[in-house]
Scaffold this active site. Structure first.
Site, short mmCIF file in Angstrom:
data_model
loop_
_atom_site.label_atom_id
_atom_site.label_comp_id
_atom_site.label_asym_id
_atom_site.label_seq_id
_atom_site.Cartn_x
_atom_site.Cartn_y
_atom_site.Cartn_z
N SER A 292 -27.16 63.20 -14.77
CA SER A 292 -28.33 63.94 -14.30
C SER A 292 -28.48 65.24 -15.09
O SER A 292 -28.44 65.23 -16.32
CB SER A 292 -28.19 64.18 -12.79
OG SER A 292 -29.36 64.68 -12.25
N ASP B 126 -32.61 53.83 -10.33
CA ASP B 126 -32.83 55.28 -10.39
C ASP B 126 -34.32 55.53 -10.64
O ASP B 126 -34.82 55.25 -11.71
CB ASP B 126 -31.97 55.87 -11.52
CG ASP B 126 -32.05 57.40 -11.58
OD1 ASP B 126 -32.90 57.99 -10.88
OD2 ASP B 126 -31.26 57.98 -12.34
N HIS C 290 -30.45 57.24 -8.05
CA HIS C 290 -29.95 58.26 -8.96
C HIS C 290 -28.47 58.54 -8.72
O HIS C 290 -27.71 58.82 -9.64
CB HIS C 290 -30.78 59.54 -8.76
CG HIS C 290 -30.50 60.62 -9.75
ND1 HIS C 290 -30.64 60.42 -11.12
CD2 HIS C 290 -30.09 61.90 -9.61
CE1 HIS C 290 -30.32 61.55 -11.75
NE2 HIS C 290 -29.98 62.45 -10.85
#
Lengths: 374, 203
Positions: A153, A318, A351
């Site tokens: 991320s 995601d 995610h």
């Protein structure tokens, strides 16, 4: 992939008294960084890996503290002997980024100019500022070149930024569940989260420390919203469905559906330990992140400045940073003839998949890391 | 006949690739061909592969591999980025035959294609005997085959002609991996189990 945990760890602190010139034009005259290391740096200093944390992360990557046995690192499942980030081979470094609230200098630290917490006076930091501060820590540890810089991320964005800012200091960049820049939708979610904090009456323009209060309601809402974007629809459906806590409708606005209960719990837990000003800064760093801006949006030109080898990983479910966003990075690297591998992992956790101990996912990272010559 | 690899078409392909060339291997499997080309020809190579297990195996070999579906085109690759784009024993598994051939010659200067020839005499005999062929180069049962296109060497050449693609070179191999010597195309089509082609665009 099993392996062992690194066991008992201790946090370390470093003070830097050389000013750091920030992207915004502000200057941080001095700062502290809190970090942890696992494994041993080899004589050639060629086995160091930097792991960068995401939005709400910190330096406590792996292991647990002797006096807090339940406080396990946020990515413990990937670090340790026999695990992908194998501490028998690598020296792993993780730090709390500037602006954080886990020991490194941030809005809740004391501003030496006023003797009071920085609050809203803490300068806005960009991803590239973090990378520069991380480089100062690398200097301190005697690490000239990282065997790898890695993160998921926002952590993946730092790995990407490292490969652009310090091409000669990164041999491998492992960029997981990231994007080359945020989309309008990504920024929109961040802004709603910020508005929740900024409009909380307890926010006091960011100087809430002096009022002995914290904008807990805003921070809690921000986290609840963020949390929705970390999970997949399928996973939420499987985990909660439309299940009711008490079996039937109560026709009021109290907690009824299990998913509400879960989100409120997550929000409360987070608001209990995280600093709202840090949350504002982190989301802003995400919004500003766009290394291609230096090249008028031409990511291929930007990635042309890199020298590292790359492993790019995305997850099918995601929807915050979709596989298509990772492929933008892959395409820019391919256009420059860079060594790059790309894995699209079929995992159901949205995610958040990047934190899961999936055998195939960890197998890919492990295989990549094992080929790094020390 | 001895092979350094048990895939005779790999030897043919390796012979066409110059040291230092940029090679893209579509449907690269576990990366064996790319690794061979890197080790023996010093090429710079990338593979595209869809299967998780192959992605892992290729990364283990230290080969660049991009996970993707060939049916969706090659969007992540720029025009003319490669000297050679290889599609070995994969064309028959791709539904968009013309699409992939055009994409190969968009991203590469030259396409290298190998595929099993369904007109190979043993395959024909098998069908005449009432059963779908299973052979060295067609190792699947009809119900578990990844193949979706069934074509012959002559079919392929007709398609190349129709698409305006130039056949620069052709090697046809028998089941033992030996080059087929024949008097005409009809006979090659009959004797060849596996065909390997070098293709370019008309300029």
């Amino acid at each position: 992939m099993s392996g062992q945990s690194v066991g008992i760890v201790t946090a370390q602190h470093a003070h830097f008294d050389q000013p750091l010139h920030l992207r915004s034009g502000s200057v941080l005259p001095a700062y502290d960084l809190t970090y942890e290391t696992y494994g041993a740096l080899n004589a050639a200093k060629s086995n160091a890996i930097l792991v960068c944390h995401a939005l709400s992360g910190h330096h406590h990557l792996a292991g647990r503290y002797a006096d807090q046995p339940d406080n396990i690192g946020w990515w413990d499942n990937i670090v340790g002997p026999g695990r992908p980030l194998d501490t028998d081979r690598f020296f792993i470094v993780c730090l709390n980024n500037l602006g954080g609230c886990h020991g490194s200098t941030g809005p809740s630290s004391i501003n030496p100019a006023t003797g009071k917490p920085w609050g809203a006076d803490f300068p806005i930091v960009a991803v590239n500022d973090w990378v520069h501060a991380q480089a100062k820590l690398a200097d301190l540890l005697g690490i000239d070149t990282w065997a790898a810089v890695m993160g998921g991320s926002l952590g993946g964005m730092q790995a990407l930024r490292w490969s652009i800012t310090f091409p000669e200091r990164v041999r491998n960049a492992i960029v997981i569940a990231a994007a080359p820049k945020l989309s309008a939708q990504n920024i929109a979610f961040n802004d709603v989260a910020r508005q929740a904090i900024l409009t909380d009456p307890d926010f006091h323009g960011g100087y809430y420390y002096e009022h002995n209060t914290r904008p807990l309601r805003g921070l809690r809402l921000a986290r609840m919203l963020g949390h929705i974007t970390y999970l997949s629809d399928d996973q939420m459906g499987e985990k909660f469905g439309r299940e009711l806590r008490n079996g039937s409708f109560s026709f009021d606005f109290d907690v009824e559906f299990q998913v509400e209960s879960y989100l409120r719990y997550q929000g409360d837990k987070f608001a209990g330990y995280f600093d709202a000003n840090t949350y504002l800064l982190m989301t802003k760093a995400l919004d500003y992140f766009d290394p291609s801006r230096e090249d008028d949006g031409n990511l291929t030109a930007t990635m042309g400045r890199t020298q590292a080898n790359f492993l790019i990983v995305s997850f099918t479910t995601d929807w915050r940073f979709t596989p298509a966003r990772s492929k933008e990075i892959v395409a820019a690297l391919l256009a420059n003839g860079r060594n790059v591998s790309y894995a699209e992992i079929d995992l159901n956790f949205g995610h958040d998949s990047f934190l899961m101990a999936d055998p195939h996912y960890h197998g890919v990272v492990d295989a990549y890391l094992r080929n790094i010559k020390l | 006949m001895t092979h350094t690899l048990d895939r005779p078409d790999f030897e043919v392909i390796a012979g066409w690739i110059e040291p230092g060339h940029r090679v893209l291997d579509l449907g690269c499997g576990d990366g064996t061909l790319l690794k061979h080309l890197i080790d023996t020809r010093g090429v710079k190579g990338w593979g595209v592969e869809i299967e998780d297990a192959n992605i892992l195996a290729a990364i283990k070999k230290g080969v660049n591999v991009i996970q993707g579906n060939l049916e969706r085109g090659l969007d992540e690759f720029a025009d003319q980025a490669f000297d050679h784009v290889v599609l070995s024993r994969t064309l028959q598994t791709v539904r968009h035959t013309e699409g992939i051939l055009r994409e190969m010659l968009r991203v590469g200067r030259e396409a290298v294609v190998s595929f099993p020839n369904f007109a190979y005499w043993k395959n024909l005999r098998s069908v005449l005997d009432g059963r779908m062929p299973v052979s060295e180069d067609l190792p699947y049962q009809w119900y578990d085959s990844p193949n979706v296109r069934f074509f012959t060497l002559l079919d392929f050449e007709a398609l190349c002609d129709q698409m305006g693609l130039i056949i620069r070179e052709r090697h046809v191999l028998d089941e033992g991996g030996n080059i087929v010597q024949a008097k005409d195309n009809r006979e090659v089509n009959f004797l060849g189990s596996l065909a390997v082609y070098r293709l370019t665009q008309k300029h």
